[in-house]
Motif scaffolding. Structure first.
Motif, PDB file in Angstrom:
ATOM      1  N   PRO B  13     -21.584   5.966  -3.627  1.00 41.26           N
ATOM      2  CA  PRO B  13     -20.227   5.445  -2.373  1.00 41.26           C
ATOM      3  C   PRO B  13     -20.681   4.326  -2.612  1.00 41.26           C
ATOM      4  O   PRO B  13     -21.757   4.051  -1.580  1.00 41.26           O
ATOM      5  CB  PRO B  13     -20.345   7.066  -1.877  1.00 41.26           C
ATOM      6  CG  PRO B  13     -21.378   6.815  -1.778  1.00 41.26           C
ATOM      7  CD  PRO B  13     -22.329   7.140  -2.568  1.00 41.26           C
ATOM      8  N   LEU B  14     -19.670   3.295  -2.989  1.00 42.20           N
ATOM      9  CA  LEU B  14     -18.939   2.621  -2.182  1.00 42.20           C
ATOM     10  C   LEU B  14     -17.715   2.540  -1.432  1.00 42.20           C
ATOM     11  O   LEU B  14     -17.291   3.108  -1.112  1.00 42.20           O
ATOM     12  CB  LEU B  14     -18.836   1.114  -3.327  1.00 42.20           C
ATOM     13  CG  LEU B  14     -19.651   1.160  -4.426  1.00 42.20           C
ATOM     14  CD1 LEU B  14     -19.131  -0.006  -5.200  1.00 42.20           C
ATOM     15  CD2 LEU B  14     -20.685   0.414  -3.740  1.00 42.20           C
ATOM     16  N   SER B  15     -17.405   1.605  -0.440  1.00 47.39           N
ATOM     17  CA  SER B  15     -16.245   1.820   0.641  1.00 47.39           C
ATOM     18  C   SER B  15     -14.700   0.188  -0.275  1.00 47.39           C
ATOM     19  O   SER B  15     -14.227   0.262   0.422  1.00 47.39           O
ATOM     20  CB  SER B  15     -16.435   1.193   1.268  1.00 47.39           C
ATOM     21  OG  SER B  15     -17.071   0.475   2.188  1.00 47.39           O
ATOM     22  N   TYR B  17     -12.872  -0.768  -4.098  1.00 47.91           N
ATOM     23  CA  TYR B  17     -12.032  -0.063  -5.228  1.00 47.91           C
ATOM     24  C   TYR B  17     -12.814  -0.777  -5.812  1.00 47.91           C
ATOM     25  O   TYR B  17     -12.761  -2.208  -6.169  1.00 47.91           O
ATOM     26  CB  TYR B  17     -10.701  -0.406  -5.164  1.00 47.91           C
ATOM     27  CG  TYR B  17     -10.297   0.431  -6.253  1.00 47.91           C
ATOM     28  CD1 TYR B  17      -9.681   2.049  -6.679  1.00 47.91           C
ATOM     29  CD2 TYR B  17     -10.177  -0.176  -8.042  1.00 47.91           C
ATOM     30  CE1 TYR B  17      -8.891   2.197  -7.595  1.00 47.91           C
ATOM     31  CE2 TYR B  17      -9.716   0.226  -8.744  1.00 47.91           C
ATOM     32  CZ  TYR B  17      -9.087   1.477  -9.671  1.00 47.91           C
ATOM     33  OH  TYR B  17      -8.152   2.198  -9.777  1.00 47.91           O
ATOM     34  N   PHE B  39     -12.692  -4.753  -5.265  1.00 48.71           N
ATOM     35  CA  PHE B  39     -11.677  -4.717  -3.896  1.00 48.71           C
ATOM     36  C   PHE B  39     -11.543  -3.862  -2.906  1.00 48.71           C
ATOM     37  O   PHE B  39     -11.444  -3.078  -2.979  1.00 48.71           O
ATOM     38  CB  PHE B  39      -9.921  -4.181  -4.977  1.00 48.71           C
ATOM     39  CG  PHE B  39      -8.815  -4.493  -4.646  1.00 48.71           C
ATOM     40  CD1 PHE B  39      -8.386  -5.617  -3.775  1.00 48.71           C
ATOM     41  CD2 PHE B  39      -8.318  -2.976  -3.902  1.00 48.71           C
ATOM     42  CE1 PHE B  39      -7.425  -5.030  -2.650  1.00 48.71           C
ATOM     43  CE2 PHE B  39      -7.451  -3.287  -3.309  1.00 48.71           C
ATOM     44  CZ  PHE B  39      -6.621  -4.231  -2.491  1.00 48.71           C
ATOM     45  N   SER B  41      -9.890  -1.796   0.178  1.00 52.81           N
ATOM     46  CA  SER B  41      -8.336  -2.273   0.103  1.00 52.81           C
ATOM     47  C   SER B  41      -8.330  -2.215   1.695  1.00 52.81           C
ATOM     48  O   SER B  41      -6.773  -2.692   2.055  1.00 52.81           O
ATOM     49  CB  SER B  41      -7.981  -0.893  -0.095  1.00 52.81           C
ATOM     50  OG  SER B  41      -8.682   0.355   0.465  1.00 52.81           O
ATOM     51  N   ASP B  42      -9.225  -2.234   2.837  1.00 53.14           N
ATOM     52  CA  ASP B  42      -8.178  -2.731   4.398  1.00 53.14           C
ATOM     53  C   ASP B  42      -8.206  -3.922   4.287  1.00 53.14           C
ATOM     54  O   ASP B  42      -7.660  -4.070   5.077  1.00 53.14           O
ATOM     55  CB  ASP B  42      -9.825  -2.084   5.082  1.00 53.14           C
ATOM     56  CG  ASP B  42     -10.187  -0.389   5.256  1.00 53.14           C
ATOM     57  OD1 ASP B  42      -9.000   0.010   4.727  1.00 53.14           O
ATOM     58  OD2 ASP B  42     -11.134  -0.076   4.692  1.00 53.14           O
ATOM     59  N   ASP B  44      -7.899  -6.601   2.383  1.00 51.15           N
ATOM     60  CA  ASP B  44      -7.125  -6.974   0.866  1.00 51.15           C
ATOM     61  C   ASP B  44      -7.927  -8.217   0.210  1.00 51.15           C
ATOM     62  O   ASP B  44      -7.804  -8.949  -0.295  1.00 51.15           O
ATOM     63  CB  ASP B  44      -5.742  -7.546   1.772  1.00 51.15           C
ATOM     64  CG  ASP B  44      -4.505  -6.571   0.791  1.00 51.15           C
ATOM     65  OD1 ASP B  44      -4.798  -5.754   0.285  1.00 51.15           O
ATOM     66  OD2 ASP B  44      -3.559  -6.796   2.084  1.00 51.15           O
ATOM     67  N   PHE B  93      -5.343 -11.003 -12.021  1.00 50.86           N
ATOM     68  CA  PHE B  93      -3.488 -11.323 -12.013  1.00 50.86           C
ATOM     69  C   PHE B  93      -2.628 -11.441 -11.797  1.00 50.86           C
ATOM     70  O   PHE B  93      -1.585 -11.466 -12.281  1.00 50.86           O
ATOM     71  CB  PHE B  93      -3.411  -8.594 -11.648  1.00 50.86           C
ATOM     72  CG  PHE B  93      -3.883  -7.821 -11.979  1.00 50.86           C
ATOM     73  CD1 PHE B  93      -2.916  -7.173 -12.936  1.00 50.86           C
ATOM     74  CD2 PHE B  93      -5.123  -7.460 -11.617  1.00 50.86           C
ATOM     75  CE1 PHE B  93      -3.923  -6.656 -13.789  1.00 50.86           C
ATOM     76  CE2 PHE B  93      -5.769  -6.233 -11.932  1.00 50.86           C
ATOM     77  CZ  PHE B  93      -5.071  -5.673 -13.056  1.00 50.86           C
ATOM     78  N   GLU B 303      -8.889   7.526 -18.645  1.00 49.03           N
ATOM     79  CA  GLU B 303      -8.796   8.107 -17.434  1.00 49.03           C
ATOM     80  C   GLU B 303      -8.302   9.716 -16.509  1.00 49.03           C
ATOM     81  O   GLU B 303      -8.339   9.993 -15.195  1.00 49.03           O
ATOM     82  CB  GLU B 303      -6.836   7.730 -17.537  1.00 49.03           C
ATOM     83  CG  GLU B 303      -6.079   7.531 -16.391  1.00 49.03           C
ATOM     84  CD  GLU B 303      -5.304   7.167 -15.795  1.00 49.03           C
ATOM     85  OE1 GLU B 303      -5.696   5.912 -15.445  1.00 49.03           O
ATOM     86  OE2 GLU B 303      -5.502   7.647 -13.992  1.00 49.03           O
ATOM     87  N   ALA B 325     -10.627   9.193 -12.743  1.00 47.73           N
ATOM     88  CA  ALA B 325     -10.637   8.187 -12.885  1.00 47.73           C
ATOM     89  C   ALA B 325     -11.994   7.467 -13.573  1.00 47.73           C
ATOM     90  O   ALA B 325     -12.120   7.416 -11.911  1.00 47.73           O
ATOM     91  CB  ALA B 325      -9.705   7.797 -13.357  1.00 47.73           C
ATOM     92  N   GLU B 344     -12.677   5.797  -9.942  1.00 47.40           N
ATOM     93  CA  GLU B 344     -11.379   5.575  -9.310  1.00 47.40           C
ATOM     94  C   GLU B 344     -11.637   6.055  -7.477  1.00 47.40           C
ATOM     95  O   GLU B 344     -11.255   4.830  -6.712  1.00 47.40           O
ATOM     96  CB  GLU B 344     -10.465   6.160 -10.309  1.00 47.40           C
ATOM     97  CG  GLU B 344      -9.106   5.935  -9.955  1.00 47.40           C
ATOM     98  CD  GLU B 344      -8.199   7.190 -10.021  1.00 47.40           C
ATOM     99  OE1 GLU B 344      -8.318   7.963 -10.499  1.00 47.40           O
ATOM    100  OE2 GLU B 344      -6.891   6.719  -9.635  1.00 47.40           O
ATOM    101  N   TRP B 345     -12.048   6.705  -7.350  1.00 44.37           N
ATOM    102  CA  TRP B 345     -12.553   7.364  -6.110  1.00 44.37           C
ATOM    103  C   TRP B 345     -13.989   6.678  -5.218  1.00 44.37           C
ATOM    104  O   TRP B 345     -14.032   7.188  -4.904  1.00 44.37           O
ATOM    105  CB  TRP B 345     -12.992   8.763  -6.295  1.00 44.37           C
ATOM    106  CG  TRP B 345     -11.062   9.336  -6.537  1.00 44.37           C
ATOM    107  CD1 TRP B 345     -10.581   8.760  -6.461  1.00 44.37           C
ATOM    108  CD2 TRP B 345     -11.218  10.895  -6.435  1.00 44.37           C
ATOM    109  NE1 TRP B 345      -9.560  10.006  -6.757  1.00 44.37           N
ATOM    110  CE2 TRP B 345      -9.619  11.411  -6.999  1.00 44.37           C
ATOM    111  CE3 TRP B 345     -12.133  12.447  -6.614  1.00 44.37           C
ATOM    112  CZ2 TRP B 345      -9.443  12.476  -6.600  1.00 44.37           C
ATOM    113  CZ3 TRP B 345     -11.567  13.090  -6.437  1.00 44.37           C
ATOM    114  CH2 TRP B 345     -10.699  13.417  -6.494  1.00 44.37           C
ATOM    115  N   GLU B 346     -14.077   5.194  -5.328  1.00 42.58           N
ATOM    116  CA  GLU B 346     -14.211   4.033  -4.485  1.00 42.58           C
ATOM    117  C   GLU B 346     -16.003   4.147  -4.859  1.00 42.58           C
ATOM    118  O   GLU B 346     -16.549   5.129  -3.986  1.00 42.58           O
ATOM    119  CB  GLU B 346     -14.149   3.517  -3.626  1.00 42.58           C
ATOM    120  CG  GLU B 346     -12.086   3.519  -3.043  1.00 42.58           C
ATOM    121  CD  GLU B 346     -12.311   3.958  -2.120  1.00 42.58           C
ATOM    122  OE1 GLU B 346     -12.579   3.008  -0.982  1.00 42.58           O
ATOM    123  OE2 GLU B 346     -11.079   4.261  -2.107  1.00 42.58           O
TER     124      GLU B 346
END
Lengths: 726, 354
Positions: B13-15, B17, B39, B41-42, B44, B93, B303, B325, B344-346
């Motif tokens: 597990p990572l924290s 993405y 990435f 998310s906390d 950004d 992106f 996916e 995914a 997908e779940w980090e």
């Protein structure tokens, strides 16, 4: 919206300014300055709206007056920033957002699995006309509960040293969380039907794991042990210290037998040099230690390292229990006590025997809060307590003996459970542990309890016609939706909500920024899983229009085709013709090749764009004709021309360019390529065009001046030849 | 569907993405590094991180170095310029392109060269690919541009070799040889480009798809160095197919919707196939089955959480079937039995095949 937004410039910070939301509540406005990082001066026109999740979108419009003064680097249309508002999590102990997300991710599959099982069983019971709950079901619930429990952290010892430190009384374990403690409490009472007979022993284990959590608010046995552990290294003769005996009696009261025995063996009389003159004393200590380690326990088994003798059967247990108590009484009356010269040891060992014999006042003084006392009662006074009613009565009694001013959240939860009051349990779960807990715990509460099920599943007026269970799931789904990484698991919870689930899921999907390809594909995938075809079609339309507007014509057409949106495709076709119209006669048409490829075969929805496809075919055969004189190719081109002219989707303004392009075909050397009726069709179209030219809304295409006449002449020649031919 | 036994499987597990991950070409015999486009998310924050992987009984990832970027990463590739000189290419992106040169001793990021956004493409770069020796890079985007970026000692130099002006969008790219590369796009289309014949694609694939298959998007392309005439592609609806340049209008369908006969080909997944790579891991039984007629074994991730190996004419072998995914995976070139993939779940999964 009653809120008015003002721009606030904090003094001394010229380069940063803050937005202050003004609350309508005039009594006590709470001001939260938000740092948005935009350069001042900020234009007077602002728009603030909620973006995805907890983000606030602030759009700053350029004011028309300041046009001249605005520095060039400011973009023409203004600026949009998104501010993330960080929420505080209810359960402060898990304040790491990533850890919360990990729990959220992990609980998806047990939850979904249980829902599937539930649906399958409901379908089955409808067939059989039998009650849906049976042994199987409680097995599934327990499985679910265990899986969720394992997410909340493990109780594995973190110390890995092989050599045991004799002075290490407490095991060095990871700090437990209240969330896990609460979940295990629920599991003991609601999910684990198999071990219902051993609830008291399970509570003993539970307290052993989580007593440390109470230490934050009240003193506890755990705290006493921790403090004693810290002092232990500096103590020479432990048996002279009252803290030592306090630790032993407290640990014994709550049934931590292994710790008690370990502590007793630290007694000075065990030391080799002391053995000679303290023989009796040592014998007494050891006798007590042996008695403690032989305590009968009514449970199936004990984990490694824990002491006691297990009895599965009640009658066997009673026999052993009586025998054990008889041994204690015998030891208590033994004459050896008189020979024990160490006062502390004698008095305190006797105290331990009193604890084991269930002396209420000794138990009260050995424990620190009512839950500990409660456990002590289970162990030494009423090992047969069963049924929530009597357990509740006992808890009430213990609370009177050890009152607490502000009960810990776990205590409140326990009282709710023992009082068989589902509302209280729900309220405690919601208040102390937040939406995740309650959305997942309802599965345990309803397992096997008809009343709880009625309470939770009944549709309520005041909740907008949904049940309590559904409303909690909706709330949790809302929490999930507010985060960019968890919104994709919200559908699993929404879909389990009968009333409003699908509606809210649609709203959630519509709110996603589908112009990002990744989000769009995710959206489509979710729609595919839940058969929401219209939603995915709409998402594709939004994406298609977005791409089109941003000049990605191919992607725009592609997604509109996917959505089967004929209306927009036709609109687009009209616009495309404007581009094509300019290049229809020159070579640059080749760059359209890729787009036309995308349009695919006729079977696909292309709207008015079908014309482009046919036109490409025509253009190709015409090209071949120009490369060399091939009658076959020319015939094909002629056919394509007729098809194009017949097709209603071919716009009128292309008629003349098309005919002009095919002059060579019309003036074909040798046999005419078009027969009489075909030529007549073309002539009719030409006439129609001449009439249309008189109308004011006709759009003239840039063609050579004599184009119309030369086409007309060629058609007439062709007609003549065709008549002769026939 | 067969499932393969795994010798080792660990979820780490990572924290953050994980947008993409790659094994870094080995720097020494003992170290193994994984490049992760992460990435947070906390905060950004997007960064390229290098983690050391110790493939013991309990593998753990230890962060070695990290480089912060301003926008999320759309594509991540690694290459080796010369022996022990790796380079990492990433596109964002926002449209910028970054080439990073990790120090071969301690994998700290020594230098970086980049091309700012709005230069190469309008909008995001959807895919990039590095040449094996790291000398050149191709980038494609939804805006329909195809750019060649040469990575020199003095910096980056770019050249636009095609611009469809948005009429065609490209979503995948892959080098075939120093002069040829393939691109993929909407409608399950593939294009073959040759720098010696500029002006546009040399060959285009727009197969005779049955209805429905045209609606796919190609997400990933792979080309085997020993079979440059075959282009492997994976995309929507579990479609995995090979395009043989010698028979350009007949795709070899490995999974997904088949021409005419929807039931004939087994489909291992029904949703987006995010990445395809030729599987270089060969067990003894596999080696016997290799024939020049058949497409080489292919690994895919999808996916709907499938990591599987597909062999032409055989039942696919499932390595993982997850609840979320699998965005990206990579096969270790030195130990092809080892695979790393991002959830997908980090989290990241590391697995070793028996």
């Amino acid at each position: 919206m009653p809120g008015i937004v003002t721009v606030y410039h904090p003094s001394g910070h010229d380069d940063s300014s803050s937005l202050v939301p003004f609350s309508a509540d005039t009594n006590s406005p709470i001001v939260y300055p938000l740092h948005h990082g935009l350069k001042s001066p900020i234009a007077p026109r602002l728009s603030i709206s909620w973006s995805r999740g907890n983000s606030l979108r602030v759009s700053v419009f350029r004011s028309p007056e300041t046009t001249d003064t605005v520095v060039d680097e400011v973009e023409v249309g203004g600026k949009v920033v998104e501010l993330k508002l960080s929420g505080e999590y209810l359960d402060s102990e898990i304040n790491d957002a990533a850890q919360w997300r990990r729990i959220a991710y992990g609980s998806v599959s047990p939850f979904a699995h249980l829902q599937n099982k539930k649906n399958a069983m409901a379908a089955l019971s409808e067939l059989r006309h039998s009650a849906p709950y049976d042994v199987d079901w409680s097995k599934y619930v327990l499985e679910y509960s265990r899986e969720i429990n394992s997410l909340l952290g493990s109780r594995e010892s973190s110390s890995t040293s092989l050599i045991e430190d004799p002075k290490m009384v407490l095991e060095n374990v990871e700090e437990p969380s209240c969330l896990k403690a609460a979940w295990e409490l629920l599991e003991i009472f609601y999910a684990d039907k198999q071990s219902q007979a051993w609830i008291p022993e399970q509570l003993v284990d539970w307290l052993a794991d989580y007593d440390s959590l109470f230490s934050e608010q009240v003193p506890s046995v755990h705290l006493i042990l921790v403090e004693f552990q810290a002092e232990l290294i500096n103590i020479q003769a432990v048996e002279d210290e009252s803290a030592y005996w306090q630790a032993i009696s407290s640990a014994l009261a709550v049934g931590w037998l292994d710790i008690v025995v370990k502590l007793l063996r630290l007694h000075g009389s065990y030391q080799l040099n002391q053995l000679g003159n303290r023989e009796t004393e040592n014998g007494l200590v050891e006798a007590v230690a042996v008695l403690i380690s032989k305590m009968p326990r009514m449970r199936a088994d004990l984990p490694d390292g824990k002491l006691g003798e297990c009895y599965y059967n009640k009658s066997d247990f009673i026999k052993a229990w009586e025998k054990w108590r008889a041994q204690i009484t015998k030891l208590d009356c033994s004459a050896f006590w008189l020979q024990c010269s160490h006062h502390h040891t004698r008095e305190n060992l006797k105290l331990l025997l009193q604890i084991m014999l269930g002396n209420t006042s000794t138990l009260s003084s050995a424990t620190f809060h009512w839950v500990e006392l409660y456990i002590a009662h289970f162990l030494y006074i009423r090992p047969f307590t069963s049924g929530l009613e009597s357990m509740h009565a006992l808890a009430q009694k213990c609370m009177q003996l050890q009152p607490t001013s502000s009960p810990h959240k776990l205590m409140r939860l326990m009282i709710g459970i023992l009082g068989e009051n589902t509302e209280v349990v729900l309220a405690e779960c919601s208040r102390s542990f937040g939406p995740w807990m309650i959305a997942h715990a309802t599965e345990l509460l309803t397992a096997g309890s008809i009343q709880a099920e009625i309470l939770l599943k009944e549709e309520r007026h005041n909740l907008g016609g949904v049940s309590i269970e559904e409303s909690h799931r909706l709330v949790y789904a809302q929490v999930l939706s507010s985060h960019a990484l968890t919104w994709q698991i919200a559908p699993i919870y929404l879909i389990s909500c009968m009333k409003h689930g699908v509606g809210l899921l649609e709203i959630l999907l519509y709110k996603q920024p589908v112009y990002h390809s990744q989000v769009l594909l995710k959206n489509i995938e979710i729609c595919r899983l839940y058969d929401l075809d219209s939603v995915s079609a709409n998402a594709m339309k939004i994406a298609g229009v977005h791409h089109w507007k941003h000049g990605r014509k191919g992607a725009g057409v592609f997604w509109l085709q996917q959505a089967g949106d004929e209306v927009r495709l036709n609109r687009i076709a009209q616009k495309l013709f404007d581009f094509v119209g300019k290049s229809i006669s020159d070579e640059s048409f080749e760059q359209w090749e890729g787009l036309i490829e995308l349009l695919g075969s006729e079977s696909r929805t292309a709207g008015g764009l079908e014309f482009l496809h046919k036109y490409r075919d025509f253009k190709k055969s015409l090209q071949q004709v120009q490369d060399g004189v091939l009658t076959d190719a020319a015939r094909k081109a002629g056919e394509a021309l007729i098809l194009l002219m017949k097709n209603p989707s071919t716009p009128q303004r292309f008629w003349l360019p098309l005919l002009y392009d095919s002059l060579k075909l019309l003036n074909w050397q040798g046999r005419p390529l078009l027969n009489v009726s075909q030529t007549n069709l073309l002539l009719n179209k030409l006439e129609e065009l001449s009439v249309a030219r008189l109308r004011p809304d006709f759009v003239e295409v840039g063609m050579p001046a004599g184009a119309l006449n030369s086409v007309r002449l060629a058609l007439a020649t062709n007609l003549g030849c065709a008549i002769l031919e026939e | 569907m067969a499932t393969e036994t795994l010798k080792q499987f660990h979820r780490l597990p990572l924290s953050t993405y994980v947008d993409a991950l790659r094994f870094l070409p080995p720097l020494s015999a003992f170290d193994r590094y994984v490049v992760v486009a992460s990435f947070n998310s906390d905060s950004d924050e997007t960064s390229i991180e290098i983690h050391a992987l110790n493939p013991s009984t309990l593998p753990i990832l230890t962060l070695q170095s990290s480089f912060t970027l301003s926008s999320r990463i759309s594509s991540l590739k690694v290459a080796q310029k010369s022996l022990q000189n790796p380079l990492i290419a990433a596109s964002t992106f926002a449209g910028s392109l970054h080439i990073l040169f990790p120090n071969p001793i301690d994998v700290s990021f020594e230098s970086e060269v980049s091309i700012p956004e709005k230069t190469l493409h309008l909008g995001p770069i959807s895919c990039l690919d590095l040449q094996e020796n790291g000398s050149a890079c191709v980038s494609v985007g939804e805006d329909g541009r195809v750019n060649l970026i040469s990575v020199g000692d003095s910096g980056l130099d770019y050249r636009r070799i095609f611009d469809s002006k948005g009429l065609v969008s490209y979503t995948a790219a892959r080098w075939a040889s120093p002069t040829e590369f393939a691109t993929g796009g909407l409608g399950n289309s593939l294009q073959w480009w040759d720098q010696r014949r500029p002006g546009g694609p040399v060959s285009q694939f727009k197969g005779n798809w049955a209805q429905g298959a045209t609606s796919g998007v190609v997400h990933s392309i792979d080309i085997h160095p020993s079979r440059k005439h075959t282009c492997l592609a994976g995309g929507s609806y579990g479609t995995v197919f090979a395009w043989d340049l010698r028979r350009p209008q007949q795709p070899i369908i490995l999974s997904g919707i088949d021409v005419g006969e929807p039931m004939s080909s087994s489909s291992i997944s029904e949703s987006e196939v995010w990445e395809v790579q030729y599987d270089t891991f060969m067990s003894a039984s596999n080696r016997a089955n290799i024939s020049s007629e058949r497409v080489l074994p292919v690994m895919i991730c999808s996916e709907d959480g499938i990591l599987a190996v597909i062999k032409q004419g055989e039942e696919p072998t499932e390595l993982l079937a997850e609840n979320c995914a699998i965005n990206s995976f990579d096969i270790d070139r030195q130990n092809p039995s080892d695979v790393i993939c991002s959830h997908e779940w980090e989290s990241i999964a590391f697995l070793t095949r028996a």
